[in-house]
Write a protein that holds these residues in place. Structure first.
Motif, PDB file in Angstrom:
ATOM      1  N   PRO A  12      71.815  54.527  31.037  1.00 35.14           N
ATOM      2  CA  PRO A  12      73.180  54.327  30.539  1.00 35.14           C
ATOM      3  C   PRO A  12      73.753  55.546  29.822  1.00 35.14           C
ATOM      4  CG  PRO A  12      71.837  52.421  30.025  1.00 35.14           C
ATOM      5  CD  PRO A  12      70.924  53.468  30.579  1.00 35.14           C
ATOM      6  N   VAL A  13      72.906  56.357  29.233  1.00 28.11           N
ATOM      7  CA  VAL A  13      73.380  57.557  28.552  1.00 28.11           C
ATOM      8  C   VAL A  13      73.954  58.535  29.571  1.00 28.11           C
ATOM      9  CG1 VAL A  13      72.665  59.543  27.162  1.00 28.11           C
ATOM     10  CG2 VAL A  13      71.752  57.272  26.668  1.00 28.11           C
ATOM     11  N   PHE A  14      73.242  58.751  30.669  1.00 28.08           N
ATOM     12  CA  PHE A  14      73.722  59.679  31.684  1.00 28.08           C
ATOM     13  C   PHE A  14      74.978  59.159  32.375  1.00 28.08           C
ATOM     14  CE2 PHE A  14      69.208  61.104  31.587  1.00 28.08           C
ATOM     15  CZ  PHE A  14      69.471  62.357  31.079  1.00 28.08           C
ATOM     16  N   THR A  15      75.076  57.856  32.560  1.00 29.07           N
ATOM     17  CA  THR A  15      76.299  57.323  33.159  1.00 29.07           C
ATOM     18  C   THR A  15      77.482  57.519  32.215  1.00 29.07           C
ATOM     19  OG1 THR A  15      75.810  55.088  32.372  1.00 29.07           O
ATOM     20  CG2 THR A  15      75.123  55.641  34.605  1.00 29.07           C
ATOM     21  N   TYR A  16      77.245  57.464  30.909  1.00 27.15           N
ATOM     22  CA  TYR A  16      78.333  57.731  29.963  1.00 27.15           C
ATOM     23  C   TYR A  16      78.755  59.188  30.032  1.00 27.15           C
ATOM     24  CZ  TYR A  16      81.062  58.316  25.783  1.00 27.15           C
ATOM     25  OH  TYR A  16      82.066  58.630  24.925  1.00 27.15           O
ATOM     26  N   PHE A  17      77.792  60.115  30.170  1.00 30.38           N
ATOM     27  CA  PHE A  17      78.130  61.531  30.274  1.00 30.38           C
ATOM     28  C   PHE A  17      79.049  61.779  31.457  1.00 30.38           C
ATOM     29  CE2 PHE A  17      74.056  63.179  28.063  1.00 30.38           C
ATOM     30  CZ  PHE A  17      74.624  62.914  26.847  1.00 30.38           C
ATOM     31  N   ILE A  18      78.784  61.116  32.563  1.00 22.97           N
ATOM     32  CA  ILE A  18      79.620  61.283  33.748  1.00 22.97           C
ATOM     33  C   ILE A  18      80.955  60.583  33.554  1.00 22.97           C
ATOM     34  CG2 ILE A  18      79.790  60.731  36.202  1.00 22.97           C
ATOM     35  CD1 ILE A  18      76.705  61.042  36.269  1.00 22.97           C
ATOM     36  N   ARG A  19      80.923  59.389  32.978  1.00 18.48           N
ATOM     37  CA  ARG A  19      82.131  58.588  32.832  1.00 18.48           C
ATOM     38  C   ARG A  19      83.122  59.204  31.842  1.00 18.48           C
ATOM     39  NH1 ARG A  19      81.778  53.240  29.775  1.00 18.48           N
ATOM     40  NH2 ARG A  19      79.811  54.261  29.410  1.00 18.48           N
ATOM     41  N   VAL A  20      82.644  59.883  30.818  1.00 14.67           N
ATOM     42  CA  VAL A  20      83.536  60.418  29.788  1.00 14.67           C
ATOM     43  C   VAL A  20      84.385  61.570  30.324  1.00 14.67           C
ATOM     44  CG1 VAL A  20      82.055  62.154  28.709  1.00 14.67           C
ATOM     45  CG2 VAL A  20      83.632  60.887  27.315  1.00 14.67           C
ATOM     46  N   PHE A  21      83.946  62.223  31.410  1.00 19.81           N
ATOM     47  CA  PHE A  21      84.714  63.328  31.962  1.00 19.81           C
ATOM     48  C   PHE A  21      85.650  62.900  33.091  1.00 19.81           C
ATOM     49  CE2 PHE A  21      81.253  65.638  29.908  1.00 19.81           C
ATOM     50  CZ  PHE A  21      81.989  66.555  29.196  1.00 19.81           C
ATOM     51  N   ARG A  22      85.623  61.644  33.476  1.00 19.44           N
ATOM     52  CA  ARG A  22      86.524  61.159  34.525  1.00 19.44           C
ATOM     53  C   ARG A  22      87.867  60.758  33.932  1.00 19.44           C
ATOM     54  NH1 ARG A  22      83.053  56.769  37.666  1.00 19.44           N
ATOM     55  NH2 ARG A  22      81.158  57.971  37.851  1.00 19.44           N
ATOM     56  N   LYS A  23      88.845  60.629  34.814  1.00 20.21           N
ATOM     57  CA  LYS A  23      90.146  60.117  34.380  1.00 20.21           C
ATOM     58  C   LYS A  23      89.973  58.653  34.005  1.00 20.21           C
ATOM     59  CE  LYS A  23      93.906  61.995  35.579  1.00 20.21           C
ATOM     60  NZ  LYS A  23      94.793  62.635  34.641  1.00 20.21           N
ATOM     61  N   ARG A  42      83.565  64.607  24.458  1.00 22.93           N
ATOM     62  CA  ARG A  42      83.573  65.669  25.469  1.00 22.93           C
ATOM     63  C   ARG A  42      83.208  67.006  24.839  1.00 22.93           C
ATOM     64  NH1 ARG A  42      88.859  63.311  27.165  1.00 22.93           N
ATOM     65  NH2 ARG A  42      88.330  61.881  28.834  1.00 22.93           N
ATOM     66  N   ILE A  43      83.821  67.298  23.705  1.00 22.38           N
ATOM     67  CA  ILE A  43      83.546  68.568  23.021  1.00 22.38           C
ATOM     68  C   ILE A  43      82.078  68.653  22.620  1.00 22.38           C
ATOM     69  CG2 ILE A  43      84.037  69.903  20.934  1.00 22.38           C
ATOM     70  CD1 ILE A  43      86.919  68.780  21.116  1.00 22.38           C
ATOM     71  N   SER A  44      81.531  67.583  22.071  1.00 20.31           N
ATOM     72  CA  SER A  44      80.141  67.621  21.621  1.00 20.31           C
ATOM     73  C   SER A  44      79.173  67.720  22.791  1.00 20.31           C
ATOM     74  CB  SER A  44      79.820  66.400  20.759  1.00 20.31           C
ATOM     75  OG  SER A  44      79.948  65.215  21.503  1.00 20.31           O
ATOM     76  N   ILE A  45      79.466  67.092  23.928  1.00 14.15           N
ATOM     77  CA  ILE A  45      78.600  67.202  25.098  1.00 14.15           C
ATOM     78  C   ILE A  45      78.605  68.624  25.627  1.00 14.15           C
ATOM     79  CG2 ILE A  45      78.349  66.499  27.516  1.00 14.15           C
ATOM     80  CD1 ILE A  45      79.334  63.705  26.616  1.00 14.15           C
ATOM     81  N   VAL A  46      79.773  69.237  25.703  1.00 16.48           N
ATOM     82  CA  VAL A  46      79.869  70.617  26.191  1.00 16.48           C
ATOM     83  C   VAL A  46      79.138  71.567  25.247  1.00 16.48           C
ATOM     84  CG1 VAL A  46      81.491  72.511  26.622  1.00 16.48           C
ATOM     85  CG2 VAL A  46      81.976  70.234  27.510  1.00 16.48           C
ATOM     86  N   MET A  47      79.300  71.386  23.945  1.00 19.40           N
ATOM     87  CA  MET A  47      78.598  72.238  22.980  1.00 19.40           C
ATOM     88  C   MET A  47      77.090  72.062  23.087  1.00 19.40           C
ATOM     89  SD  MET A  47      80.998  72.036  19.600  1.00 19.40           S
ATOM     90  CE  MET A  47      79.749  72.771  18.598  1.00 19.40           C
ATOM     91  N   PHE A  48      76.638  70.823  23.257  1.00 16.83           N
ATOM     92  CA  PHE A  48      75.206  70.556  23.395  1.00 16.83           C
ATOM     93  C   PHE A  48      74.644  71.247  24.633  1.00 16.83           C
ATOM     94  CE2 PHE A  48      71.919  67.932  25.386  1.00 16.83           C
ATOM     95  CZ  PHE A  48      70.920  68.048  24.430  1.00 16.83           C
ATOM     96  N   LEU A  49      75.322  71.115  25.754  1.00 13.94           N
ATOM     97  CA  LEU A  49      74.832  71.745  26.980  1.00 13.94           C
ATOM     98  C   LEU A  49      74.840  73.263  26.870  1.00 13.94           C
ATOM     99  CD1 LEU A  49      76.487  69.457  29.662  1.00 13.94           C
ATOM    100  CD2 LEU A  49      74.096  69.502  28.939  1.00 13.94           C
ATOM    101  N   PHE A  50      75.868  73.823  26.235  1.00  9.63           N
ATOM    102  CA  PHE A  50      75.918  75.270  26.038  1.00  9.63           C
ATOM    103  C   PHE A  50      74.740  75.738  25.177  1.00  9.63           C
ATOM    104  CE2 PHE A  50      77.275  78.908  23.443  1.00  9.63           C
ATOM    105  CZ  PHE A  50      77.456  79.838  24.453  1.00  9.63           C
ATOM    106  N   CYS A  51      74.484  75.042  24.090  1.00 10.06           N
ATOM    107  CA  CYS A  51      73.376  75.431  23.208  1.00 10.06           C
ATOM    108  C   CYS A  51      72.027  75.250  23.892  1.00 10.06           C
ATOM    109  CB  CYS A  51      73.427  74.619  21.923  1.00 10.06           C
ATOM    110  SG  CYS A  51      74.841  75.038  20.899  1.00 10.06           S
ATOM    111  N   LEU A  52      71.908  74.221  24.718  1.00 12.54           N
ATOM    112  CA  LEU A  52      70.670  74.012  25.456  1.00 12.54           C
ATOM    113  C   LEU A  52      70.425  75.159  26.429  1.00 12.54           C
ATOM    114  CD1 LEU A  52      68.469  71.820  25.704  1.00 12.54           C
ATOM    115  CD2 LEU A  52      69.752  70.921  27.633  1.00 12.54           C
TER     116      LEU A  52
END
Length: 62
Positions: A12-23, A42-52
């Motif tokens: 469910p976490v990964f489905t939320y990551f995908i769902r939050v970027f959709r219209k 969205r901002i926090s997911i992008v920052m997390f992936l960048f830092c990772l």
């Protein structure tokens, strides 16, 4: 044992990551608070992936 495995499911976490970027669904109820929450997520997911990515690159170049 089944409850233990269900506790650590992250599907469910990964489905939320995908769902939050959709219209958003036009039929779903929206509010300003919900839109702000999704924007901050969205901002926090992008920052997390960048830092990772930065951490992986630093670990590989040492």
């Amino acid at each position: 044992m089944n409850k233990f495995v269900d506790y650590f499911k992250i599907g469910p976490v990964f489905t939320y990551f995908i769902r939050v970027f959709r219209k958003p669904d036009p039929n779903a109820p929206t509010s300003q608070n919900l839109r702000m929450m999704h924007g901050i997520n969205r901002i926090s997911i992008v920052m997390f992936l960048f830092c990772l990515i930065v951490m992986i690159v630093r670990a590989c170049t040492r």
